[in-house]
Design a protein around this motif. Sequence first.
Motif, PDB file in Angstrom:
ATOM      1  N   MET A   1       0.849  -1.191   0.000  1.00 10.28           N
ATOM      2  CA  MET A   1       0.000   0.000   0.000  1.00 10.28           C
ATOM      3  C   MET A   1       0.884   1.239   0.000  1.00 10.28           C
ATOM      4  O   MET A   1       1.794   1.365   0.813  1.00 10.28           O
ATOM      5  CB  MET A   1      -0.912   0.006   1.242  1.00 10.28           C
ATOM      6  CG  MET A   1      -1.928   1.149   1.255  1.00 10.28           C
ATOM      7  SD  MET A   1      -2.920   1.173   2.770  1.00 10.28           S
ATOM      8  CE  MET A   1      -3.747  -0.403   2.676  1.00 10.28           C
ATOM      9  N   SER A   2       0.620   2.139  -0.930  1.00 11.70           N
ATOM     10  CA  SER A   2       1.472   3.328  -1.038  1.00 11.70           C
ATOM     11  C   SER A   2       1.264   4.252   0.151  1.00 11.70           C
ATOM     12  O   SER A   2       0.216   4.236   0.799  1.00 11.70           O
ATOM     13  CB  SER A   2       1.137   4.079  -2.332  1.00 11.70           C
ATOM     14  OG  SER A   2      -0.120   4.709  -2.230  1.00 11.70           O
ATOM     15  N   GLU A   3       2.282   5.076   0.416  1.00  9.97           N
ATOM     16  CA  GLU A   3       2.189   6.019   1.525  1.00  9.97           C
ATOM     17  C   GLU A   3       1.070   7.020   1.309  1.00  9.97           C
ATOM     18  O   GLU A   3       0.418   7.455   2.257  1.00  9.97           O
ATOM     19  CB  GLU A   3       3.535   6.737   1.689  1.00  9.97           C
ATOM     20  CG  GLU A   3       4.663   5.830   2.179  1.00  9.97           C
ATOM     21  CD  GLU A   3       5.933   6.603   2.457  1.00  9.97           C
ATOM     22  OE1 GLU A   3       5.883   7.857   2.383  1.00  9.97           O
ATOM     23  OE2 GLU A   3       6.963   5.981   2.730  1.00  9.97           O
ATOM     24  N   LEU A   4       0.833   7.391   0.049  1.00  6.82           N
ATOM     25  CA  LEU A   4      -0.226   8.352  -0.262  1.00  6.82           C
ATOM     26  C   LEU A   4      -1.598   7.772   0.098  1.00  6.82           C
ATOM     27  O   LEU A   4      -2.424   8.441   0.729  1.00  6.82           O
ATOM     28  CB  LEU A   4      -0.188   8.733  -1.740  1.00  6.82           C
ATOM     29  CG  LEU A   4      -1.255   9.735  -2.206  1.00  6.82           C
ATOM     30  CD1 LEU A   4      -1.098  11.052  -1.450  1.00  6.82           C
ATOM     31  CD2 LEU A   4      -1.160   9.960  -3.714  1.00  6.82           C
ATOM     32  N   ARG A   8      -4.169   8.897   3.083  1.00 10.14           N
ATOM     33  CA  ARG A   8      -5.542   9.281   2.759  1.00 10.14           C
ATOM     34  C   ARG A   8      -6.550   8.470   3.585  1.00 10.14           C
ATOM     35  O   ARG A   8      -7.536   9.008   4.082  1.00 10.14           O
ATOM     36  CB  ARG A   8      -5.797   9.098   1.264  1.00 10.14           C
ATOM     37  CG  ARG A   8      -7.147   9.680   0.834  1.00 10.14           C
ATOM     38  CD  ARG A   8      -7.248   9.835  -0.682  1.00 10.14           C
ATOM     39  NE  ARG A   8      -7.186   8.539  -1.352  1.00 10.14           N
ATOM     40  CZ  ARG A   8      -6.241   8.214  -2.241  1.00 10.14           C
ATOM     41  NH1 ARG A   8      -5.286   9.079  -2.559  1.00 10.14           N
ATOM     42  NH2 ARG A   8      -6.249   7.027  -2.824  1.00 10.14           N
ATOM     43  N   ILE A   9      -6.290   7.165   3.745  1.00  9.52           N
ATOM     44  CA  ILE A   9      -7.184   6.320   4.543  1.00  9.52           C
ATOM     45  C   ILE A   9      -7.194   6.773   6.003  1.00  9.52           C
ATOM     46  O   ILE A   9      -8.248   6.875   6.631  1.00  9.52           O
ATOM     47  CB  ILE A   9      -6.762   4.842   4.442  1.00  9.52           C
ATOM     48  CG1 ILE A   9      -7.029   4.318   3.035  1.00  9.52           C
ATOM     49  CG2 ILE A   9      -7.521   3.999   5.470  1.00  9.52           C
ATOM     50  CD1 ILE A   9      -6.518   2.911   2.805  1.00  9.52           C
ATOM     51  N   ALA A  14     -10.021   9.335  10.394  1.00  2.00           N
ATOM     52  CA  ALA A  14     -10.079  10.334  11.462  1.00  2.00           C
ATOM     53  C   ALA A  14     -11.309  11.213  11.312  1.00  2.00           C
ATOM     54  O   ALA A  14     -11.990  11.526  12.303  1.00  2.00           O
ATOM     55  CB  ALA A  14      -8.809  11.176  11.460  1.00  2.00           C
ATOM     56  N   ARG A  15     -11.616  11.626  10.069  1.00  3.90           N
ATOM     57  CA  ARG A  15     -12.789  12.473   9.845  1.00  3.90           C
ATOM     58  C   ARG A  15     -14.078  11.724  10.150  1.00  3.90           C
ATOM     59  O   ARG A  15     -15.066  12.324  10.584  1.00  3.90           O
ATOM     60  CB  ARG A  15     -12.808  12.975   8.401  1.00  3.90           C
ATOM     61  CG  ARG A  15     -11.795  14.075   8.096  1.00  3.90           C
ATOM     62  CD  ARG A  15     -12.133  14.789   6.796  1.00  3.90           C
ATOM     63  NE  ARG A  15     -12.087  13.891   5.646  1.00  3.90           N
ATOM     64  CZ  ARG A  15     -10.982  13.651   4.941  1.00  3.90           C
ATOM     65  NH1 ARG A  15      -9.833  14.236   5.290  1.00  3.90           N
ATOM     66  NH2 ARG A  15     -11.015  12.834   3.909  1.00  3.90           N
ATOM     67  N   LEU A  16     -14.076  10.404   9.953  1.00  2.00           N
ATOM     68  CA  LEU A  16     -15.254   9.582  10.231  1.00  2.00           C
ATOM     69  C   LEU A  16     -15.291   9.110  11.684  1.00  2.00           C
ATOM     70  O   LEU A  16     -16.124   8.280  12.047  1.00  2.00           O
ATOM     71  CB  LEU A  16     -15.266   8.364   9.297  1.00  2.00           C
ATOM     72  CG  LEU A  16     -15.490   8.655   7.813  1.00  2.00           C
ATOM     73  CD1 LEU A  16     -15.322   7.379   6.991  1.00  2.00           C
ATOM     74  CD2 LEU A  16     -16.882   9.254   7.580  1.00  2.00           C
ATOM     75  N   HIS A  20      -9.456   3.997  15.890  1.00  7.32           N
ATOM     76  CA  HIS A  20      -8.746   2.719  15.976  1.00  7.32           C
ATOM     77  C   HIS A  20      -8.214   2.303  14.607  1.00  7.32           C
ATOM     78  O   HIS A  20      -7.087   1.824  14.486  1.00  7.32           O
ATOM     79  CB  HIS A  20      -9.687   1.636  16.520  1.00  7.32           C
ATOM     80  CG  HIS A  20      -9.023   0.323  16.777  1.00  7.32           C
ATOM     81  ND1 HIS A  20      -7.999   0.171  17.681  1.00  7.32           N
ATOM     82  CD2 HIS A  20      -9.234  -0.908  16.230  1.00  7.32           C
ATOM     83  CE1 HIS A  20      -7.604  -1.089  17.703  1.00  7.32           C
ATOM     84  NE2 HIS A  20      -8.327  -1.769  16.821  1.00  7.32           N
ATOM     85  N   LEU A  21      -9.010   2.518  13.584  1.00  7.32           N
ATOM     86  CA  LEU A  21      -8.568   2.228  12.222  1.00  7.32           C
ATOM     87  C   LEU A  21      -7.406   3.134  11.840  1.00  7.32           C
ATOM     88  O   LEU A  21      -6.398   2.679  11.280  1.00  7.32           O
ATOM     89  CB  LEU A  21      -9.727   2.401  11.235  1.00  7.32           C
ATOM     90  CG  LEU A  21      -9.371   2.351   9.742  1.00  7.32           C
ATOM     91  CD1 LEU A  21      -8.692   1.035   9.385  1.00  7.32           C
ATOM     92  CD2 LEU A  21     -10.618   2.578   8.900  1.00  7.32           C
ATOM     93  N   ALA A  22      -7.530   4.413  12.139  1.00  9.63           N
ATOM     94  CA  ALA A  22      -6.483   5.369  11.778  1.00  9.63           C
ATOM     95  C   ALA A  22      -5.163   5.015  12.449  1.00  9.63           C
ATOM     96  O   ALA A  22      -4.093   5.117  11.838  1.00  9.63           O
ATOM     97  CB  ALA A  22      -6.913   6.782  12.171  1.00  9.63           C
TER      98      ALA A  22
END
Length: 259
Positions: A1-4, A8-9, A14-16, A20-22
């Motif tokens: 998975m690219s750093e970009l 973005r994920i 974080a916005r959602l 824990h995912l972030a």
Amino acid sequence: MSELVTARIRATAARLTLPHLAANLGEFVSRADDTQMGYLDFLDMVLEEEQAIKEERRIRHALRVSGMPHHKTIEDFDFSYQPDLDVRKVRDLGTVAYAEARANAAFLGPPGVGKTHLAVALAVAACRTGYSVYFTTMDDMVRQLRSADAIGKLTSKLKVYTRPQVLVLVLDEVGYLPLAREEANLVFQVISKRYERGSILLTSNKAFSEWGQVFGDEVLATAILNRLLHHCEVIAINGPSYRLKNRMEAVEAEIAAAG
């Protein structure tokens, strides 16, 4: 998975409000790679863990704001020390059906037999199920309401005791002198406003027949009891005191150690 893509994920998570995912995206991806996880299984894993963490955070916050002195559960209660106690009745209350029905439960008995433990245990179960809970002693509630009334903020303060879906009310701490009529009327207002709108988990070392003395007015005590007991499971605990048992064990241990 690219750093970009990773960045973005994490930003989207974080916005959602999926912290824990972030914070653990890399670990999730590694686990998926190690087990050759499918897309749907990967998504299910991420969402399930996020939900579990959010729920645990909610429970911790609810327990903290409830004001309960401890968070003991029904499983922590030593039923073998109170053999006359109806275990099935207590465990039925532990299903939190009482809160759904906006009914009450009252634990009666002498000091130290575990009344507050059981009331708190039922409140903890309610808290975990999603109900709002607040713990107070009768003495403190009356004192708070009387002070609020003196400065014209009674209506606002009443909401502290009427808004929660479950109110744990400990009567054991009431002083030896009966309440003044104005104080008893404040208790009546709380009970009346909660009637069929929210549950009360009550503990009392006074029999209901003595409540006229506690509230200093037989008529007012009867009005309170009529509302409290209309939808109420009453559990009497008449066994030995846990506090005395624990103290005796501590003394025996000290004697054994000294010997």
